[in-house]
Design a protein around this motif. Structure first.
Motif, mmCIF file in Angstrom:
data_model
loop_
_atom_site.group_PDB
_atom_site.id
_atom_site.type_symbol
_atom_site.label_atom_id
_atom_site.label_comp_id
_atom_site.label_asym_id
_atom_site.label_seq_id
_atom_site.Cartn_x
_atom_site.Cartn_y
_atom_site.Cartn_z
ATOM 1 N N ARG A 1 0.824 -1.205 0.000
ATOM 2 C CA ARG A 1 0.000 0.000 0.000
ATOM 3 C C ARG A 1 0.861 1.259 0.000
ATOM 4 O O ARG A 1 0.533 2.233 -0.675
ATOM 5 C CB ARG A 1 -0.945 -0.025 1.210
ATOM 6 N N GLU A 2 1.959 1.239 0.762
ATOM 7 C CA GLU A 2 2.875 2.386 0.762
ATOM 8 C C GLU A 2 3.462 2.598 -0.631
ATOM 9 O O GLU A 2 3.549 3.733 -1.112
ATOM 10 C CB GLU A 2 4.004 2.163 1.777
ATOM 11 N N TYR A 3 3.843 1.498 -1.287
ATOM 12 C CA TYR A 3 4.397 1.625 -2.635
ATOM 13 C C TYR A 3 3.355 2.187 -3.599
ATOM 14 O O TYR A 3 3.660 3.067 -4.411
ATOM 15 C CB TYR A 3 4.910 0.278 -3.155
ATOM 16 N N SER A 4 2.127 1.697 -3.521
ATOM 17 C CA SER A 4 1.078 2.169 -4.418
ATOM 18 C C SER A 4 0.854 3.669 -4.269
ATOM 19 O O SER A 4 0.680 4.385 -5.254
ATOM 20 C CB SER A 4 -0.230 1.417 -4.137
ATOM 21 N N LEU A 5 0.869 4.141 -3.027
ATOM 22 C CA LEU A 5 0.682 5.563 -2.773
ATOM 23 C C LEU A 5 1.863 6.368 -3.315
ATOM 24 O O LEU A 5 1.684 7.402 -3.970
ATOM 25 C CB LEU A 5 0.510 5.805 -1.272
ATOM 26 N N LEU A 6 3.078 5.886 -3.067
ATOM 27 C CA LEU A 6 4.262 6.587 -3.559
ATOM 28 C C LEU A 6 4.292 6.602 -5.085
ATOM 29 O O LEU A 6 4.632 7.625 -5.699
ATOM 30 C CB LEU A 6 5.530 5.915 -3.021
ATOM 31 N N GLU A 7 3.911 5.486 -5.703
ATOM 32 C CA GLU A 7 3.883 5.427 -7.163
ATOM 33 C C GLU A 7 2.900 6.450 -7.727
ATOM 34 O O GLU A 7 3.197 7.131 -8.717
ATOM 35 C CB GLU A 7 3.491 4.016 -7.615
ATOM 36 N N LEU A 8 1.741 6.564 -7.099
ATOM 37 C CA LEU A 8 0.746 7.546 -7.551
ATOM 38 C C LEU A 8 1.302 8.960 -7.439
ATOM 39 O O LEU A 8 1.174 9.772 -8.370
ATOM 40 C CB LEU A 8 -0.529 7.407 -6.723
ATOM 41 N N LEU A 9 1.932 9.285 -6.317
ATOM 42 C CA LEU A 9 2.525 10.613 -6.131
ATOM 43 C C LEU A 9 3.637 10.856 -7.147
ATOM 44 O O LEU A 9 3.793 11.971 -7.662
ATOM 45 C CB LEU A 9 3.077 10.742 -4.711
ATOM 46 N N ALA A 10 4.414 9.806 -7.452
ATOM 47 C CA ALA A 10 5.526 9.953 -8.391
ATOM 48 C C ALA A 10 5.031 10.170 -9.813
ATOM 49 O O ALA A 10 5.606 10.954 -10.570
ATOM 50 C CB ALA A 10 6.426 8.711 -8.329
#
Length: 217
Positions: free
Chosen positions: A152-161
């Protein structure tokens, strides 16, 4: 990233959905054209996986309706493998075409490519200052060192990136990170942002009060 899987073959649909969830995607499902139309028009999915032959409404008919109101990337999944079938699917607005049976690894690669192109990224790598994301391997490095994140942390970071330098609203985050079965607490986004700041840098992600978040770099 949030994906809609539309297929009336339950075993295949569940297999695809489970593999995507294990990779960190939020996934909604539909087993007929009518339900799929309601979901596809109600939410801004990152990708729609669409079977051609569906009860209630064919995949091509659904694609025609979707293209009137949405530019969502659509990948057609079908056993119809003639050149003419491919031409029909692509001419009616499909972005990609995958013939059954297929490997899940190829399906995942095509999904990543659609998401990249939709966001205007030609490469699997996104760089934001000292931060590097490998979208293919779903790996993160900060100042050259590997960073371990939850799915979930990766998914959020990917969206922000993907939206680097732009405000990402809470609504967009909820729509793209959490699926219809999620029963998440109202402050779950703040919790994940806090975890990312601890693992990366407090200066990397800015909070715009009343607006959302910005990944700098």
């Amino acid at each position: 990233m949030r994906i809609l899987v539309v297929d009336d073959e339950e075993t295949l649909r569940c297999s695809i959905a489970q593999s995507l969830r294990e990779t960190g995607y939020a996934v909604d499902e539909a087993n007929n054209g009518i339900d799929a139309e309601i979901k596809a028009l109600a939410l801004d999915y990152d990708v729609v996986l669409l079977d051609w032959m569906l009860p209630g409404m064919s995949g091509i008919e659904l694609l025609k309706k979707l293209r009137i109101k949405r530019s969502t990337p659509v990948l057609i999944l079908t056993a119809r493998d003639s050149i003419q079938d491919r031409v029909v699917g692509l001419d009616h607005g499909a972005d990609d075409y995958l013939v059954k049976p297929f490997s899940l690894s190829e399906l995942h690669a095509r999904i990543r490519a659609l998401i990249r192109r939709s966001a205007g990224h030609a490469s699997n790598h996104i760089v934001a200052g000292p931060l590097t994301l490998d979208l293919g391997a779903k790996k993160v490095q900060f100042s050259g060192k590997d960073v371990v994140l939850t799915a979930r942390e990766y998914s959020l970071l990917e969206l922000l990136a993907i939206y680097k330098g732009k405000v990402v609203t809470r609504t967009l985050i909820y729509d793209h990170i959490f699926d219809e079965d999620d029963d998440s607490l109202s402050n779950i986004v703040d919790v994940h942002i806090s975890h990312l700041r601890k693992k990366l840098s407090h200066d990397l992600i800015e909070t715009r009060r009343g607006q959302g978040y910005i990944l700098h770099g």
